[in-house]
Design an enzyme around this catalytic site. Structure first.
Site, short mmCIF file in Angstrom:
data_model
loop_
_atom_site.label_atom_id
_atom_site.label_comp_id
_atom_site.label_asym_id
_atom_site.label_seq_id
_atom_site.Cartn_x
_atom_site.Cartn_y
_atom_site.Cartn_z
N ARG A 46 0.86 -1.20 0.00
CA ARG A 46 0.00 0.00 0.00
C ARG A 46 0.88 1.24 0.00
O ARG A 46 0.63 2.22 -0.69
CB ARG A 46 -0.96 -0.02 1.20
CG ARG A 46 -1.70 1.30 1.38
CD ARG A 46 -2.94 1.23 2.26
NE ARG A 46 -2.84 0.34 3.38
CZ ARG A 46 -2.11 0.57 4.49
NH1 ARG A 46 -1.39 1.68 4.60
NH2 ARG A 46 -2.08 -0.31 5.47
N TYR A 98 -17.55 15.70 -15.42
CA TYR A 98 -17.95 14.30 -15.33
C TYR A 98 -18.95 14.11 -14.18
O TYR A 98 -18.73 14.62 -13.08
CB TYR A 98 -16.69 13.43 -15.13
CG TYR A 98 -17.04 11.99 -14.85
CD1 TYR A 98 -17.85 11.27 -15.73
CD2 TYR A 98 -16.60 11.34 -13.70
CE1 TYR A 98 -18.20 9.95 -15.46
CE2 TYR A 98 -16.94 10.02 -13.43
CZ TYR A 98 -17.75 9.34 -14.32
OH TYR A 98 -18.11 8.05 -14.05
N ASP A 170 -8.32 18.55 -14.18
CA ASP A 170 -8.60 17.19 -14.66
C ASP A 170 -8.24 17.17 -16.14
O ASP A 170 -8.92 17.76 -16.98
CB ASP A 170 -10.09 16.87 -14.44
CG ASP A 170 -10.44 15.44 -14.84
OD1 ASP A 170 -9.74 14.89 -15.70
OD2 ASP A 170 -11.44 14.91 -14.33
N LYS A 195 -8.64 6.05 -19.08
CA LYS A 195 -8.98 6.52 -20.42
C LYS A 195 -7.74 6.50 -21.33
O LYS A 195 -7.18 5.45 -21.55
CB LYS A 195 -9.62 7.91 -20.30
CG LYS A 195 -10.72 7.98 -19.21
CD LYS A 195 -11.89 7.11 -19.54
CE LYS A 195 -12.92 6.84 -18.47
NZ LYS A 195 -12.94 7.49 -17.22
O1 P1T Z 1 -13.85 6.25 -13.87
P1 P1T Z 1 -12.67 6.78 -13.09
O2 P1T Z 1 -11.37 6.21 -13.50
O3 P1T Z 1 -12.90 6.74 -11.60
O4 P1T Z 1 -12.52 8.33 -13.47
C1 P1T Z 1 -13.49 9.29 -13.19
C2 P1T Z 1 -13.42 10.42 -14.20
C3 P1T Z 1 -12.82 11.60 -13.84
N1 P1T Z 1 -12.71 12.64 -14.71
C4 P1T Z 1 -13.18 12.54 -15.96
C5 P1T Z 1 -13.04 13.71 -16.89
C6 P1T Z 1 -13.80 11.37 -16.39
O5 P1T Z 1 -14.25 11.32 -17.66
C7 P1T Z 1 -13.94 10.27 -15.50
C8 P1T Z 1 -14.62 9.01 -15.89
N2 P1T Z 1 -15.48 9.17 -16.99
C9 P1T Z 1 -16.25 8.18 -17.55
C10 P1T Z 1 -16.31 6.92 -17.07
C11 P1T Z 1 -17.03 8.59 -18.73
O6 P1T Z 1 -17.52 7.73 -19.50
O7 P1T Z 1 -17.15 9.81 -18.94
#
Ligand code: P1T
Length: 381
Positions: A46, A98, A170, A195
């Site tokens: 961790r 998001y 972000d 992503k």
């Molecule tokens: O899904 P995660 O890895 O926890 O990330 C969250 C997140 C944060 N910021 C942005 C700009 C994002 O697009 C996302 C996750 N978005 C999707 C799952 C989506 O389909 O838009």
């Protein structure tokens, strides 16, 4: 070192014990100690793991930062940033963002006494009105998800700097291939590495990168204390994905450009949101702060009918209807009922997320096939 070299070599070294070119997947929870506290730099996974460290070093390198952190998801990374704050502190965030980010802000952290203001940050002047003595963080998502608005990072930083307010960006939609927020003076860059950084739709992960040592110590403490770390296998996969980030992004941008122009001229389309179009309301800012315009775009169908949008996404074949984005394969989405369903209807409609909005994550397939797919799906309405 140039960016296209950093994705492959940035802050990386061969495995010291074997010379392995890729870091091994150190699938271990703990590490032998010679004597209490006397060890080879790792004590518990961790707190630190060599495969994760290799990835965290790569994150730092591609974002032009000093310190990188990998988390179990993008939301776990956001969670760590907000935990830097105290009850009574206030955050100003872009209103188009998001849905899961909106949800963690309003449904998780508001009850701990942190106040969130959501506003259209493409008008940075609004910040002067909203900032008060309790403002401790400005949360910027640019391009925004799903409306592809662009926020001028330098302009936000200029307002925040002399007021001792952190600026977090972000950078999920842009990736460091397109913009490096720390170079514009932001304090924290955040990613859903699920992503484009991972790039292959096979891992859920988050990332943070900072330059300031004191801030890095606080985040390291939170990463270890809250424990939302990612495992060694996922770290390996994202490190592998990163090595092709630049070539993937180049193709994502090229394909999105062709598709945005096609949709713009389509008789059944009302609006196309892609920052590379000269008609995009923030095109001039995108041109200033981004190297290209990205692989994400949204559009709405004529007459604003939900049933038309649903029909289009149901009929697309190469564009898989699915949450997420940024993988090599093209995806479509209906934000109002999928990724942004956690934002109340009145709130999301204010930012343009109507029931007729469709979001595309344009992949790196042959663009002729993608156009053909859109053509046949749009012919159904
Ligand atoms: O899904 P995660 O890895 O926890 O990330 C969250 C997140 C944060 N910021 C942005 C700009 C994002 O697009 C996302 C996750 N978005 C999707 C799952 C989506 O389909 O838009």
């Amino acid at each position: 070192m140039k960016f296209n070299t950093k994705t492959i070599h940035g802050n990386q070294k061969h495995d010291p014990s074997t010379g392995a070119v890729m870091p091994p997947i150190y699938q271990t929870s703990t590490y032998a100690q010679e004597s209490p506290g006397k060890h080879k730099g790792f004590e518990y996974s961790r707190t630190g793991n060599p495969t994760r460290s290799a990835l965290e070093n790569a994150f730092a390198s591609i974002e032009n930062g000093q310190f990188g952190f990998a988390f179990a998801s993008g939301l776990a990374a956001i969670d760590a940033v907000i935990k830097l704050l105290n009850p009574g502190d206030e955050v100003i965030s872009t209103s188009d963002l998001y849905g899961g980010t909106y949800r963690i802000f309003t449904k998780v952290f508001e009850k701990y006494g942190i106040k969130f203001h959501f506003t259209d940050l493409s008008n940075v002047a609004i910040l002067e009105e909203l900032i008060n003595d309790n403002t401790k963080l400005i949360w910027v998502e640019t391009p925004t998800n799903p409306m592809l608005n662009i926020i001028d990072i330098e302009a936000v930083v200029a307002i925040a700097k002399n007021k001792n307010i952190l600026v977090a960006v972000d950078n999920t939609f842009a990736t460091p291939y397109l913009q490096q927020p720390l170079d514009f003076g932001a304090d924290i860059v955040m990613h859903s590495a699920t992503k484009y950084l991972g790039g292959h739709s096979d891992v859920v992960m988050g990332a943070l990168v900072v330059n300031d040592k004191e801030l890095s110590e606080k985040l390291y403490f939170l990463q270890n204390a809250s424990g939302a770390i990612c495992g060694p296998m996922d770290s390996f996969l994202v490190l592998r994905g990163l090595k092709t980030l630049h070539v993937r992004m180049q193709r994502h941008c090229e394909n999105a450009s062709v598709i945005a122009k096609y949709l713009k001229n389509h008789s059944k389309i009302e609006n196309v949101y892609w920052p590379g179009l000269t008609t995009h309301s923030n095109h001039h800012i995108a041109k200033k702060q981004m190297n290209d315009f990205g692989g994400m775009l949204s559009f709405s169908t004529k007459y604003n009918q939900k049933r038309d949008a649903i029909k289009v996404v149901e009929n697309l074949k190469l564009f898989t209807l699915a949450e997420s984005l940024g993988g090599v394969e093209s995806l479509s989405g209906h934000p109002a009922s999928m990724t942004h369903a956690s934002i109340p209807k009145e709130e999301r409609e204010k930012t343009g997320v109507t029931d007729s909005l469709i979001r595309l994550s344009v992949g790196i397939e042959d663009v002729a096939d993608l156009l053909e797919d859109l053509k046949q799906a749009l012919s159904k309405i």
